[in-house]
Design an enzyme around this catalytic site. Structure first.
Site, PDB file in Angstrom:
ATOM      1  N   LEU A   8       0.761  -1.260   0.035  1.00 12.99           N
ATOM      2  CA  LEU A   8      -0.074   0.117  -0.026  1.00 12.99           C
ATOM      3  C   LEU A   8       0.824   1.240   0.086  1.00 12.99           C
ATOM      4  CD1 LEU A   8      -2.744  -0.892   2.599  1.00 12.99           C
ATOM      5  CD2 LEU A   8      -2.480  -1.519   0.145  1.00 12.99           C
ATOM      6  N   ARG A  15       2.132  15.244   5.904  1.00 13.68           N
ATOM      7  CA  ARG A  15       3.117  15.750   6.792  1.00 13.68           C
ATOM      8  C   ARG A  15       4.557  15.685   6.335  1.00 13.68           C
ATOM      9  NH1 ARG A  15       2.887  13.290  12.112  1.00 13.68           N
ATOM     10  NH2 ARG A  15       1.551  11.466  11.475  1.00 13.68           N
ATOM     11  N   GLY A  80      -9.653   4.208   2.121  1.00 18.02           N
ATOM     12  CA  GLY A  80      -9.137   3.473   3.171  1.00 18.02           C
ATOM     13  C   GLY A  80      -8.421   2.336   2.809  1.00 18.02           C
ATOM     14  N   TYR A 103       2.996  -2.333   3.881  1.00 14.36           N
ATOM     15  CA  TYR A 103       2.793  -0.906   3.714  1.00 14.36           C
ATOM     16  C   TYR A 103       4.400  -0.203   3.083  1.00 14.36           C
ATOM     17  CZ  TYR A 103      -1.033  -0.358   7.190  1.00 14.36           C
ATOM     18  OH  TYR A 103      -2.153  -0.482   7.927  1.00 14.36           O
ATOM     19  N   GLY A 104       4.058   0.720   2.231  1.00 15.98           N
ATOM     20  CA  GLY A 104       5.358   1.331   1.648  1.00 15.98           C
ATOM     21  C   GLY A 104       5.940   2.212   2.429  1.00 15.98           C
ATOM     22  N   ASP A 105       5.675   2.522   3.342  1.00 14.81           N
ATOM     23  CA  ASP A 105       6.271   3.312   4.500  1.00 14.81           C
ATOM     24  C   ASP A 105       6.548   2.922   5.563  1.00 14.81           C
ATOM     25  OD1 ASP A 105       3.801   3.253   5.425  1.00 14.81           O
ATOM     26  OD2 ASP A 105       2.931   5.309   5.538  1.00 14.81           O
ATOM     27  N   ASN A 169      -1.962  -3.247  16.184  1.00 13.70           N
ATOM     28  CA  ASN A 169      -1.910  -3.623  14.716  1.00 13.70           C
ATOM     29  C   ASN A 169      -1.040  -2.976  13.829  1.00 13.70           C
ATOM     30  OD1 ASN A 169      -2.750  -4.737  12.199  1.00 13.70           O
ATOM     31  ND2 ASN A 169      -4.258  -3.095  11.610  1.00 13.70           N
ATOM     32  N   ARG A 422      55.926  22.990 -22.459  1.00 12.10           N
ATOM     33  CA  ARG A 422      55.842  24.200 -21.742  1.00 12.10           C
ATOM     34  C   ARG A 422      56.677  25.114 -22.210  1.00 12.10           C
ATOM     35  NH1 ARG A 422      58.381  21.279 -16.568  1.00 12.10           N
ATOM     36  NH2 ARG A 422      60.354  21.774 -16.939  1.00 12.10           N
TER      37      ARG A 422
END
Ligand code: UD1
Ligand code: MG
Length: 450
Positions: A8, A15, A80, A103-105, A169, A422
């Site tokens: 997800l 935030r 949701g 969860y992706g975070d 959870n 040079r």
């Protein structure tokens, strides 16, 4: 058992205060989402579906960069977590096996936790990952009855008694794919947030007489990232773990808290890392090397016995063989430095190869870029490059050759030859004295006028 991952990642991440989708913010230089995918890869998933919303295209690009077979399911409106999982239904059509929802975070999930969930799944219809929270705050609470999980109640909907529960959870679950979608079909949005809660599948499964249980992991693994402060804290957790692992493996970190690592940094034992060293992605350092203070390395390989820095910069494609020396204010990019070669001071070596035992003098530059294209400089073995040599690429300097200090090399130098390019020096006797006298007289006139 076939496994499909559903990750997800549709949340906006308000935030974070960012134009970049939350799950693409990096921890230890790897996007959070990729951490989640790598954690899930321990289950050898047959399919991976990422549910995206905000910044879907960029998220898809990163996910497919990590694994090109990743499927993307777009959730247009965030209604949701159950609604999010439902978006994966099409991508999982015809799939037989278990779905693991991540969860992706939450990038700190450990592989063995997923393995324990799958193990528990073999004895249950639905498995939830929970944790004992030090501060349960706003997490959903797990209402257990013996080993069975009866239901999950969201903080907003919980009674005071339920809020007193500390087993929370994580959001992760494992369930047969088709069963999960059928449970989700029964989820309503009749709750305090008006959202479709994935957590409701627990109670629905219970009512159908299915076995539901919770597996516990430590809270650190479920750490979610919602703000820049969380991101910094998550990075700090990663860094301290990675440093501790290196120390355990026999790497000396003189001031561990000042060494910044990437998630794929590999360092061999008995290597010494001095303070304030930064590792970007893709660095391997073999055993017994020394990385001195304030060096910055990315995409490079450092072999045994090499000494790098202080203040060295190794960029992608820098390949340093055994016992090489790269000193202060030296930048090396896409270049092979062969065994025992030295580039000790103030130089830029890019798109080049430097042969064994060659010495590159201070202030040497490989002029690799003509404003449009990049060109290669090839320097042989046992070469002596005099200080302040400009090597205008494409150019080759043969084995055993020498360049005089200050030479601008525009033509190939054959082996054992000396290249000098040079202006010839001329000394004018007494001229310095005359010049000083002239200048002093000029200054005296000016001071008088003022
Ligand atoms: C959720 C759980 C809660 C748990 C907590 C753990 C539900 C209803 N609640 O709450 O029990 O303790 O996680 O962190 O599941 N997402 C989508 N689409 C959506 C909504 C969310 O993709 O429509 C994604 C988010 O990007 C995020 C994850 O799902 O990665 C969780 O969503 P979030 O809003 O953080 O859920 P919480 O309220 O924290
Ligand atoms: Mg959350």
């Amino acid at each position: 058992m076939s496994i499909a991952l559903v990750i997800l990642a549709a949340g906006k991440g308000t935030r974070m205060n960012s134009d970049i989708p939350k799950v693409l913010h990096p921890i230890a230089q790897v996007p959070m989402l990729v951490h989640a995918m790598r954690a899930g890869s321990v289950l050898s998933p047959e399919r991976t579906v990422i549910v995206t919303g905000h910044g879907s295209e960029t998220v898809a690009k990163v996910a497919q960069g990590e694994d090109e077979e990743t499927q993307i399911a777009v959730q247009e409106e965030q209604q949701g977590t159950a609604h999010a999982v439902a978006q994966a239904r099409q991508a999982l059509e015809g799939f037989e096996g278990d779905v693991v929802v991540l969860y992706g975070d939450t990038p700190f999930l450990q592989p063995d936790t997923l393995e324990r969930m799958i193990e528990a799944r073999s004895r249950n219809d639905l498995v939830i990952l929970g944790f004992e929270a030090a501060d349960p705050a706003r997490y959903g609470r797990l209402v257990m009855k013996g080993d069975s999980l009866e239901r999950i109640v969201e903080f907003k909907d919980a009674t005071d008694e339920e809020r007193a529960l500390t087993f929370c959870n994580s959001g992760l679950l494992a369930c047969d794919a088709q069963l999960l979608f059928s449970l989700i079909d029964d989820v309503s949005n009749d709750n305090a947030s008006g959202e479709y809660y994935l957590t409701d599948v627990v109670e629905i499964a219970g009512k159908r007489g299915l076995n539901v249980t919770a597996v516990a992991c430590d809270e650190a693994q479920t750490l979610g990232v919602n703000s820049r402060a969380d991101l910094a804290a998550a990075d700090a957790v990663f860094q301290s773990r990675a440093r501790a692992e290196l120390l355990d493996m026999g790497v000396t970190l003189m001031a561990p808290e000042t060494v910044y690592l990437a998630s794929d940094t590999v360092i061999g034992r008995d290597t010494v890392i001095e303070p304030n060293v930064v590792f970007g992605r893709g660095v391997t350092v073999e055993s017994g090397a020394t990385i001195r203070a304030f060096s910055h390395l990315e995409g490079c390989h450092v072999s045994r016995g090499a000494i790098i820095g202080p203040y060295a910069r190794l960029r992608p494609g820098a390949e340093l063989a055994e016992n090489t020396r790269v000193g202060n204010f030296v930048e090396i990019k896409n270049a092979e430095i062969a065994e025992g070669a030295k580039v000790n001071h103030l130089s830029y070596i890019g798109d080049a190869s430097v042969g064994a035992a060659t010495n590159i003098g201070a202030g040497t530059i490989t002029c690799n870029y003509d404003g449009v294209m990049k060109h290669k400089t090839t320097i042989g073995e046992n070469v002596f490059i005099g200080s302040n040599t400009m090597l205008v690429a494409p150019v080759t300097v043969g084995d055993g050759a020498m360049t005089a200090t200050g030479t601008v090399v525009t033509k190939n130098v054959e082996p054992d030859a000396l290249a000098v390019a040079r202006a010839k020096q001329e000394n004018k006797p007494g001229y310095a004295r005359k010049l000083f006298d002239m200048l002093k007289a000029k200054k005296a006139r000016r001071d008088k006028e003022a």
